[in-house]
Structures are given as C-alpha cells and as structure tokens.
Design a protein around this motif. Structure first.
Motif, short mmCIF file in Angstrom:
data_model
loop_
_atom_site.label_atom_id
_atom_site.label_comp_id
_atom_site.label_asym_id
_atom_site.label_seq_id
_atom_site.Cartn_x
_atom_site.Cartn_y
_atom_site.Cartn_z
N SER B 293 0.94 -1.32 0.27
CA SER B 293 -0.20 0.32 -0.14
C SER B 293 0.82 1.28 0.01
O SER B 293 0.30 2.75 -0.14
CB SER B 293 -1.07 -0.09 1.86
OG SER B 293 -0.29 -0.18 2.57
N TYR B 362 -6.18 -5.50 -3.10
CA TYR B 362 -6.83 -4.85 -2.00
C TYR B 362 -8.44 -4.41 -2.76
O TYR B 362 -10.00 -4.57 -1.49
CB TYR B 362 -6.41 -3.13 -2.74
CG TYR B 362 -5.12 -3.20 -2.09
CD1 TYR B 362 -5.62 -2.78 -0.33
CD2 TYR B 362 -4.42 -3.01 -2.57
CE1 TYR B 362 -4.27 -3.08 0.07
CE2 TYR B 362 -2.81 -3.03 -1.86
CZ TYR B 362 -2.56 -2.89 -0.27
OH TYR B 362 -1.78 -2.74 0.16
N CYS B 419 -5.73 1.10 -0.33
CA CYS B 419 -5.99 0.77 -2.27
C CYS B 419 -5.91 1.51 -2.34
O CYS B 419 -6.04 1.63 -3.97
CB CYS B 419 -7.54 0.33 -1.76
SG CYS B 419 -9.24 1.62 -1.57
#
Lengths: 581, 453
Positions: B293, B362, B419
């Motif tokens: 991420s 995600y 995400c």
C-alpha cells in the motif's frame, strides 16, 4: 407535572450561521435546524450511528487557541477568532455539537466528497428507476439530482446480485439496488430485537441476506421497507400497486391498540394503498407494527355494511331512526359503547345513554402486549371513554378466549348477559360492537331488540332489528386518547360508501330521537365537548397539534389499566416505583 | 559507502542452526530473564522506559508505542486488554511470521512484560487465518510458558496474573486494522469502527480500554525492558530508534529478511549490496518500500527539499538509492516505511499489470462497509483488469487517477489510503506507461509465450 431538565445548549456555526443546539446534537440534526440539508443514507435519527455511507462528509473546524496561554488566536484579516479547519472531511452523523464547532457544508471539498460518493453508489446500481417501486421516494434518485454527474464514467460490468428475494412474508429484497447502509440490519437488531439480517461476502460484493434458516417475519418487518433509502426492500403488499407521487397523504392513528402509533394513510381516488408510520418522538418514534398497516383492507372488505336496514330489509335513515325511537319509548334500553369509537362518538354515546337513562357497558379487548408498539389493550380509545365520562370504571376483561388465533380476549358484557337473562333488558344499542363476539349467546341476542351501528356484517348485525352502517377510521375524522392519555387526531382519508352519513350524524339523530339535541358537525361538537369536559376545556378539534396533546391523567391514576411497558410508556405503578426509589 | 552490518535484535536467533522454538532452547539462551526482572519493577517504570525509548509501532503506521500506552484510559475501572496484532497480511511483509515460527517465546515474553507494565490481565494474540502452523506453535509455546509459571496465575511467585489466548482469524486483511481486529475478536464482521468515539485506548475490546500492538513491537519492548529506553535510543537514528526488519521480495539476487538499525542503511545499500542487486541482465525499475500500500518509487527520480538534521535544516537531493530506510525519511519523500515490506520490480515488469495485481488484492480485501473504498477499490480493479485483458483505452489513466483521488481521507479506516495510494502513485510515476499501454498491448505476443487462460 415535572419539567424535563433543560438541555445544555452550545453554539455552533454552520455555513456562517450561528445556532444554539443541545450539546451532543449531531451535525446533520443541527444543520436541519438552520434549514441546511446534509445528505445521508445510513444515518437514521432513531438508530445507532455507523457512518458507513460517507455521504454526510462535511468540513469541521474549531476556534484556534494558543496552546501555551489558552487565549484565543485572532485572525488579523477578519478580527475574529481564527478557525482551525481539519484538513480531512468528517462525517456529519458522527460529529457532535461542541462549543464553537464550525461546519462547512458548501465548500469545494464537501461538494467533491458528495459527488464522489454519489458516483460510487451509482456505478453498480441498476438503472431500473422506471420499473423500481421506490421511484419518487428514493434518496438515491433525489441526491443523484443534486450531486450526480449526469453521465456515467463506468464502462465495466456491473456487479450481479440476487434479485427478488423474499426475506419474509411481507418484505422483498433486491440486492443489486442495496447501498449497504445497514439501516435494516440495525433496526432488526436494535428496535425489533429480532437479529435476522446481515451482510455476507466482502467489498463491493457484500450482500444483504437473512441468517441461514431465518426469516424477516417479525411484526415490525415493514419498518425496514420504510427506512430503506433505496428500492432494495419493498413491501409485498404495496409493490407495483401505485406510484407514490399519485398518492395523497392523510394523517391518521393506528387503531390496533392503545399505543396510538401516528400514521400516514396513502390514498388515491378514494382507495387506500398503504399505511406508513408518522414520526412522533413521544409515541412511536418512526415505527409501527405490520399488523396496523393492513387495517385499511377492512375498507373494501366483502362483508362491509352499505345500507340502512330495518327488520332485515333495506330502509332509509329517518325510517330507521324512527324505528329506533319507538324501541327507545318502550324503555329497558341498554347502550353498549366501544373503546374503538372516537372521543366525539363516545361523547354522543354518553349523551344518548343519558337521554335514555340507559346503563352503559364497554367491550374490553385484551391481548398480549409486545413491549414495543402493540399494547395489551387492543381498544384504541378506552381512555377516551373515561375522559368523556361514558364509563367510570374499566370494563371487565373477557374470560372467553376469542375463537381466532389472535389470542385477544373480548368481553366485559357479563352483567348485560345476566340482565338479559332476567328479562330486565328490552333493547340493546350497540355502537360498533359485535355482541356475539363479546360473549352474548344467540338466545340472548334473540331475546332483545338490537339497534346496531357497525361497519361490517356479523352475528349482531344479522340479529339486529335496526342496522346503521358506519364508517371505518379511514373515512371519518376524530380523536383517540391513547394509553399515555395523549389525545391525538385522525383525519378522513377517503370517502365512505356512497350515501352513508357520518357516524356523528347518526348518533346525533339517535340522541335527538331520545330527546337530547346535540350538534353533529365535529367543530361545533367540540365546542360542546370543551364546555362539558373539563379535561378538554381548552381545546378545539382544529387546533389539536399533529403529535397530540397530553391530558392530565390524575383522575384515573388509580385504575388497573391492563397495559404493560411499551415504547415511551411505563405503567403508572412501575413509574411510581421508579420515582420512589 | 559500504552497507553497515546487520544488527539483529529481534531476529537474533532466527535461522540459527540448532535453535528450536521450544521453551528449553529459549531458556538456554537466557529466556524469560527479562520478565523475571521486570515483575520486580514498578509498572510505571517500564512504561517510562518504553516512552524514553521512542519505540515506534512496527505494524505499519509507526505510531509511538509509549504514546499509545499513555492514551489508555486507566481511570474507568474497566479491565485493560492487550491484543497482539499477528494478522500480518500486507503483501510483501513476512517478519512476524518468522518470530512466531522460530522464536515464539520472545513474543510471549515481550507480551507478558507489556501486560505487566499496563496492568493487563488478559491478552489475545490475533493471528491471521492463513497461519495455522504459527497458531499451533504459539499455543504450544503458551502452554509451555504457563507450565513454567511465566504465563497464567501468579506468575513467577508474584501476585500478578495474566492469561494469553491465541485467536485465529478467518483470513481477512482488514483484521489487521485495529478496530476491525477488535470487532472480529468480538465475533462480528471485521468492520472497522468509527473514530471518534471508538478509540481502542478508551472503547476497545468489549468497550474496554485496549492496547493493540504488533508482534515485532512487543519484541522490541522486551529488548527495551532488558537494556533500558536510554540504551535503545542509541540504536538507529533520532526519531527512528531501534532496528527495522526489511522483508525484501521481488527481483533481487538475494530476497529475504534483514534487520538493520533504522535509518542507518539506504535503500540502495539494501538492494545492491545486501540483496545482491538486480537479476543478471536486468535493471531496477521501481520499488515499493513499505508493503504494497506504500507509494511506489521510480528508479531515476530525485527527491529534493530541506530536512532537519539535529537542530539545522539542510538541503537534500536524493536518488532512490540514497534514501535512508526509516519512517521519517520515507514519509518525507512521499511514501512510507510501513511494515518494512520492500517489493522490488525490475525492467521486465509492466506497471499496468503490476497495478492490476495490487488492485485485485485490495478490491478483494475491502470490508465493504463504507462507500468510497468498497466501490472505488473494485472499480479500479475492474479498470486495470480490463486494460490487461486487451481493452485498454487512452483515457483510462486519467480515470484511474480520478477514481483513486475520490477515496483517501474519506473512509472509516486507513484502507481507503491503502487501496488508493498504489493507483495514485503508479499513475503519477508511470503515467507514460499507462498512456502507452493500449498501444503496447497491440504488439504481437512472442511466439513462445503461453496463452493466458
């Protein structure tokens, strides 16, 4: 009367306007007070806050204070205290009013947030507004107008989810339309105490469903349809019957028990299509029972009485009144009043009984209370009979189990039955009560002359000498006094069957035949009621507020009322215990 | 400049020949001696040591552990819970697993010290569902420690009692988010809670004050309890004390886990010297420094600005290789140290396809509770999937960026950032590749390439 404690007020600033609100009021409610609409889906004033729809994002700031000296920091440009705006948007539903709170609902960031959320909610939403039953009262539709892009940037396949799933006998689910706000889940858990709904799967594939082996079939299931902001949950009774924008809304009262839930009756061209709850924070919040929503079906029932009858034959109103007058002259008249009649009708019933010097009885209906919005007393207006003086004591509970499975005991006419048996009674005037249902035998009915005022055919109407067809609650106006001694009014939603006079007219004519002259028009009648009934002395029908008016209940505080605890109601004894402890 | 030597505090015995994960072996290596000393001290002293140490959480956010402990509501009269976050699921991160597999007693000792310091009577180790082996090892280790009176009632003859329970998740990334984890531990869907009002330090597990710490963090606590907070600050750099474990994966010669003093090694030293540089004949293209991420870095780009060194502000002009591997430096150049998962990509990687992979992850792991992340994550996945399946459009890059921009900062938990940052940074750094992708996809496949499905 004990005045409620005054809430602590704090001043907040919403889009530049200052307003004092009780501490802890959330931003959505505070903004509502200044006329600013903060769009939202998941927030509901009567449910817990989960903050998951993200539609109510707002900008929030607090007055700047020097951390060292605790003195306000003044912005030299404006001369006012500087506001520290939080860079991240906050949810309005989860942000509570605190002193000096500043809110922006019109800034570019807020606009961008709303448009973003709106677009996200729409990308997987089916484009079926033309065939969706929610159209016209859909929050997604409304807010798409305000914050939608107007076109779609989404060129991918939409998610596929179950369509037309029956969650229970009265609720249909379309999962593709669901915006996953979880209002229905929270309602089932927190209000109905019937935790049967939940989400399965994750992310955008999350799907609302019942737990395995469970159904959404509690008596409050249709509230989930009311609070569903979109067309995911629809009522099997109402869906595809009528577009909501064609419907007229009339305020009414749920007559199924003494709770007196506030309702709206939705009708078009004389036909009722549905009944929904109307918010009253002191009575039913925003809820009502499913059983109260189908009561409109009695209006067009097959066994509805439509014509005045004398001796079993169709007749005219005046002939029937004269026939009744003849019976009255013979003496030995008993009046059976009803806890389902309005205050006005009960007042006229009392006038009639007084003129005839007749004894009065009231039929009791007692079932199990559900601790929420259906109380043990299934008569909506026994308190009205007390207030108007139609009765002085509560009717005795019936000991005969009702023939139906509803387990409501109907009775209170044991004394009348004994008097009929001993031959003291010649004529019984029944105001809407089926005497057979209330425990009188066919032989007892045959022994007396019956003047029956009622809406539907039954054993009593069949046995009656004179039958006056009357109106259902949806076809007339009036008031009920609920278990809290709150007087609430209902209004005429649809016209009655052709040619039928108002019930007040029939009662006034009968009273007049008995020698008592009373007005039959409701506003005129209320002048008399106000003059004669001290508890109602200051009121008129017209100025009665929509949410009702609480009467002083002390004259009747010693009576053994049958109701147990329900929403916003505690039985008097329990209340005294609380005060005493 | 040659890379410094590894400094293994936490991984001291990992992969050591002959070192086993049973209690006897741990005791032979001086195990539980720190706990024995710790229970003779005042709990407040231990908290002060942790505060002094400047220890930052190793789960990803890098929040100071001492501050976290300081926020705990100790006046409510409610029990305080400690939860060990062993839901290690950030792609690219594989450090906690080795602690649990090879040195579980280190974690248990660190947990017990932290529990004692915070007057916790009940602790939970929330381990992700995909690690059944680790759960079994921990359960065995706790049983051993309990039998030896290190865990359980009246430990080591004191009046202090504390139980540790292992709880297995069902396999969801979001259970690593502390309030999601708490919901899951309570038996519900792991929907993260809104903050305010549900800060774990006040209203956590069962609405009681709760501390949630990462596995590695608690192992550092053990070290701090042993050597003192002051000594710990000497390791690493100011503000980024102690060591960091880097889990290097992807296109390097020697991927694996390496423990270095925080900020004392640069990314270039880590990749080129420690990990042996790119695979033969390849060059580095991009690196994600802190779990999938974190925002991606492109080799060849430069980061310029001013940074604080001691009391002075000095200019810096770094290439990717020059960036010191610590929380603050990585945050300064717009990415993050996160959980230490360093994902390396060389010139064989197509960035659209790499992003499609991350987006698939995600979108699958969004809990689905709040709108922007739920809908945005799947939308981005649908776009990138469509692109790699041959239907890319020139406008997709701009659309992806616009969708990603509508998510972060507007969600209940940090998943919104997790995400959307990959998409935002991939487009920002490799926008050209995304724009050219429709054309690139049209070029004929090499004859020997196998058909994809």
């Amino acid at each position: 009367m004990i005045a409620p404690p005054k809430p602590e007020l704090v001043t907040v600033n919403i889009d530049g306007r200052e307003i004092a609100v009780p501490k802890g009021t959330n931003v959505i409610e505070a903004a509502r007070l200044v006329g600013v609409d903060v769009p939202h889906y998941c927030y509901h004033p009567k449910l817990t806050v989960v903050g998951n729809c993200r539609m109510c994002l707002i900008e929030m700031g607090m007055p700047a204070v020097d951390p060292a000296t605790k003195t306000p920091i003044i912005d030299p440009a404006t001369g006012k205290q500087k506001i520290n705006w939080i860079p991240r948007p906050q949810i309005g539903c989860g942000t509570n009013a605190s002193p000096g709170l500043h809110i922006r609902t019109t800034s570019p960031l807020v606009k961008d947030c709303r448009e973003g959320v709106m677009e996200f909610l729409l990308i997987n939403h089916p484009l079926d507004c033309p065939i969706c039953d929610q159209a016209g009262e859909c929050k997604l539709q409304e807010q798409a107008t305000g914050y939608g892009r107007g076109y779609s940037r989404f060129v991918e396949q939409k998610n596929v989810k179950p369509k037309r799933t029956l969650l229970g006998p009265r609720v249909m689910l379309d999962d593709e339309r669901c915006v996953l706000c979880s209002r229905c889940i929270r309602f089932s858990k927190e209000i109905a105490h019937d935790d049967v709904l939940g989400f399965i799967d994750r992310g955008s594939h999350s799907t609302l469903t019942c737990y395995p082996g469970k159904k959404l079939e509690n008596n409050y299931s249709l509230n989930t349809v009311d609070i569903c902001p979109v067309g995911a949950l629809t009522s099997t009774d109402f869906r595809f019957k009528m577009r909501v924008w064609f419907l007229k809304q009339t305020n009414s009262i749920d007559a199924e028990s003494s709770v007196g839930a506030n309702t709206v009756v939705w009708s078009r061209e004389g036909a009722i299509y549905r009944i929904t709850p109307r918010r009253n924070d002191d009575v039913n919040d925003t809820w009502m029972a499913d059983t109260g929503r189908v009561l409109y079906k009695q209006v067009r029932a097959d066994n509805r009485l439509a014509a005045v009858k004398v001796g079993g034959n169709d007749s005219g109103l005046d002939i029937a009144v004269n026939t009744a007058a003849e019976l009255f002259k013979a003496g030995g008249v008993v009046v059976v009043g009803s806890g389902r009649s309005s205050v006005e009708e009960q007042f006229l019933t009392k006038k009639l009984a007084a003129a005839l010097k007749a004894s009065t009885h009231l039929v009791s209906r007692v079932g199990e209370g559900d601790k929420l919005l259906v109380s043990a007393d299934r008569n909506p207006n026994v308190r009205g009979a007390l207030v108007t003086g139609l009765i002085a004591a509560l009717p005795a509970a019936g000991d005969v189990a009702a023939p139906s499975a509803s387990a409501i005991r109907i009775g209170g006419l044991a004394a009348l039955a004994a008097d009929i048996d001993s031959g003291k009674v010649k004529t019984v005037v029944s105001i809407g009560e089926d005497l057979a249902e209330a425990g009188l035998t066919a032989a007892q009915l045959a022994k007396v002359a019956i003047v029956y005022l009622g809406t539907h055919a039954n054993a009593t109407s069949a046995a009656a000498r004179v039958v006056f067809p009357t109106l259902t609650i949806f076809e007339k106006s009036g008031t009920f006094v609920n278990q809290q001694f709150r007087i609430q009014k209902f209004l005429k939603a649809v016209p009655g069957p052709t040619g039928l006079p108002d019930d007040l007219v029939v009662l006034a004519k009968l009273a007049s035949a008995a020698g008592s002259s009373v007005p039959s028009e409701i506003n005129a009648l209320w002048k008399l009621i106000a003059a004669e009934i001290p508890a109602l002395g200051t009121m008129t029908f017209a100025n009665l507020p929509e949410t009702g008016l609480l009467l002083d209940a002390t004259p009747w505080s010693g009576l053994p009322f049958v109701e147990g605890e329900t929403l916003h109601y505690k039985p008097a004894k329990a209340a005294q215990l609380v005060v005493g402890s | 400049m040659p890379a410094p030597a590894q400094r293994r505090l936490i991984f001291a015995h990992i992969d050591e020949p002959g070192y086993t994960n049973d209690l006897a072996c741990y005791l032979r290596h001086g195990g539980y001696e720190v706990l024995k000393k710790a229970v003779t001290r005042k709990p407040e002293e231990l908290i002060d040591e942790v505060k002094k140490s400047g220890l930052r959480g190793r789960g990803g956010a890098g929040f100071p552990c001492g501050v976290k402990w300081g926020l705990v509501d100790r006046k409510s009269g409610k029990p305080i819970y400690l939860i060990v976050n062993a839901d290690e699921s950030e792609p690219g991160t594989f450090k906690d697993r080795y602690i649990m597999h090879q040195d579980p007693h280190q974690l248990i000792e660190g947990t017990m010290i932290s529990c004692f310091a915070n007057n916790v009577k009940q602790a939970y180790i929330y381990i992700r569902g995909e690690m059944p082996h680790g759960a079994r090892i921990l359960e065995k280790a706790i049983a051993e420690a309990r039998a030896a009176n290190f865990v359980g009632p009246n430990i080591l003859g004191t009046s202090y009692s504390c139980e540790i329970f292992v709880h297995r998740g069902a396999g969801a990334y979001i259970c690593g988010e502390e309030t999601g984890l708490i919901e899951s531990l309570e038996g519900k869907r792991a929907n993260p809670r809104i903050k305010p009002p549900y800060f774990p330090a006040v209203l956590g597990l069962y609405q009681c004050p709760t501390i949630v710490n990462n596995v590695e963090t608690l192992c550092h606590v053990k070290y701090i309890a042993e050597h003192g907070g002051e000594a710990y600050t000497k390791i690493g750099t100011p503000g980024n004390t102690g060591t960091r474990i880097f889990c290097v994966s992807g296109h390097v010669q020697r991927p694996g886990y390496y423990e270095f003093e925080a900020g004392r090694i640069t990314l270039g030293q880590l990749l080129n010297e420690v990990c042996g540089g790119p695979l033969p004949g390849r060059t580095f293209k991009a690196v994600i420094p802190g779990g999938s991420s974190a925002k991606i870095m492109r080799f060849g780009e430069r980061y310029k600005g001013k940074r604080k060194v001691g009391a002075e502000m000095v200019d810096y002009d770094w290439g990717v290789e020059d960036v010191p591997m610590d929380f603050d430096s990585l945050a300064m150049i717009g990415t993050m140290g996160g959980s230490g998962g360093v994902i390396v990509m060389d010139d064989s990687v197509n960035m659209v396809e790499a992003l499609a992979n991350i987006n698939a992850f995600y979108s699958h792991e969004s809990c689905g509770q709040c709108t922007p992340c739920r809908e945005g994550a799947l939308w981005m996945k649908k776009i990138t999937t469509r692109m790699v399946h041959g239907h890319a459009r020139p406008e997709d890059a701009a659309l992806l960026k616009s969708v990603a921009d509508q998510i972060p900062g507007r969600t209940i938990c940090a998943f919104g950032e997790a995400c959307s940052w990959p998409t935002q940074s991939f487009i920002a750094k490799f926008g050209d590749e995304f724009k050219q992708y429709p054309e690139a996809k049209k070029t004929a496949k090499p004859a020997d390439a196998p058909a994809l499905i």
